[in-house]
Scaffold this motif. Structure first.
Motif, short mmCIF file in Angstrom:
data_model
loop_
_atom_site.label_atom_id
_atom_site.label_comp_id
_atom_site.label_asym_id
_atom_site.label_seq_id
_atom_site.Cartn_x
_atom_site.Cartn_y
_atom_site.Cartn_z
N UNK A 139 0.83 -1.21 0.00
CA UNK A 139 0.00 0.00 0.00
C UNK A 139 0.86 1.25 0.00
N UNK A 140 1.91 1.25 0.78
CA UNK A 140 2.79 2.41 0.85
C UNK A 140 3.67 2.54 -0.39
N UNK A 141 4.22 1.44 -0.86
CA UNK A 141 5.03 1.49 -2.07
C UNK A 141 4.19 1.93 -3.27
N UNK A 142 2.93 1.55 -3.27
CA UNK A 142 2.05 1.87 -4.40
C UNK A 142 1.82 3.37 -4.54
N UNK A 143 2.03 4.12 -3.49
CA UNK A 143 1.84 5.56 -3.54
C UNK A 143 2.89 6.26 -4.40
#
Length: 215
Positions: A139-143
């Motif tokens: 979720x964080x990397x996808x940002x």
């Protein structure tokens, strides 16, 4: 699962006694009688509330997983900035928090991993644990990364966290927490440097502050 009616303080006492017994003699030699002796209670109480050793081991792992989740959540809720880098660092820090690297907890984790290969109830806990770590990292990397790149980065960092922790748990000298964190940070920075929006500073704005960590 333990039966209802047990006081939280007594439940925690039995879980702590389980970890101490595993620390002393390993899971194979940890008996209900030994746990009861550590806790200063009768073996009948353990059998009544947990159904025996297996039930108490499951309850112990649920507690350890809950402690980890609480630790990471607290770290993420008090971050000075809402960036992917800050949130992922908090996840890394939580996994190497002192609540997760004491000798008794580390031995309990090792016992849990080994037992989960043969016991469906523990295997389910392990799967939830793995999925939550991957999901929150992704979720964080996808940002800041394309979808497939974010997935690969999340898988790589999850494997690195578990690998560093495992090698430290098995090392005679114990886990070097600072070194493990630095290595994980280095991997994180390398992945974020691949972002098309990378500028050496902040990495985007948080999409969902309520979507806090896993365990």
């Amino acid at each position: 699962m333990p039966k209802l009616g047990m006081q939280p303080i007594r439940r925690r006492q039995l879980i702590q006694a389980t970890m101490e017994a595993i620390d002393d003699v390993g899971l194979a030699d940890t008996t209900v009688m030994r746990i009861a002796k550590h806790a200063g209670v009768s073996a009948g109480i353990i059998s009544h509330y947990f159904g025996g050793k297996d039930g108490l081991l499951e309850a112990t792992m649920r507690q350890v997983l809950g402690d980890l989740g609480h630790t990471v959540t607290q770290r993420r809720m008090t971050l000075p900035e809402d960036t992917p880098q800050a949130h992922i660092r908090a996840i890394i820090d939580g996994n190497f928090d002192r609540s997760q690297v004491s000798q008794s907890v580390m031995k309990t984790w090792l016992a849990f991993w080994a037992s989960s290969m043969h016991r469906p109830n523990l295997q389910r806990l392990q799967r939830v644990n793995d999925r939550r770590l991957y999901s929150n990292l992704c979720c964080q990397f996808r940002r800041c990364l394309p979808r497939q790149q974010a997935r690969n980065a999340a898988r790589g960092l999850a494997a690195m966290i578990d690998g560093l922790w495992l090698r430290g748990a098995l090392a005679p000298e114990g886990l070097d927490v600072d070194r493990a964190r630095r290595l994980a940070y280095d991997y994180l920075n390398e992945q974020l440097a691949r972002s098309p929006h990378h500028s050496g500073g902040h990495h985007g704005h948080i999409r969902n502050p309520a979507a806090l960590y896993r365990r």
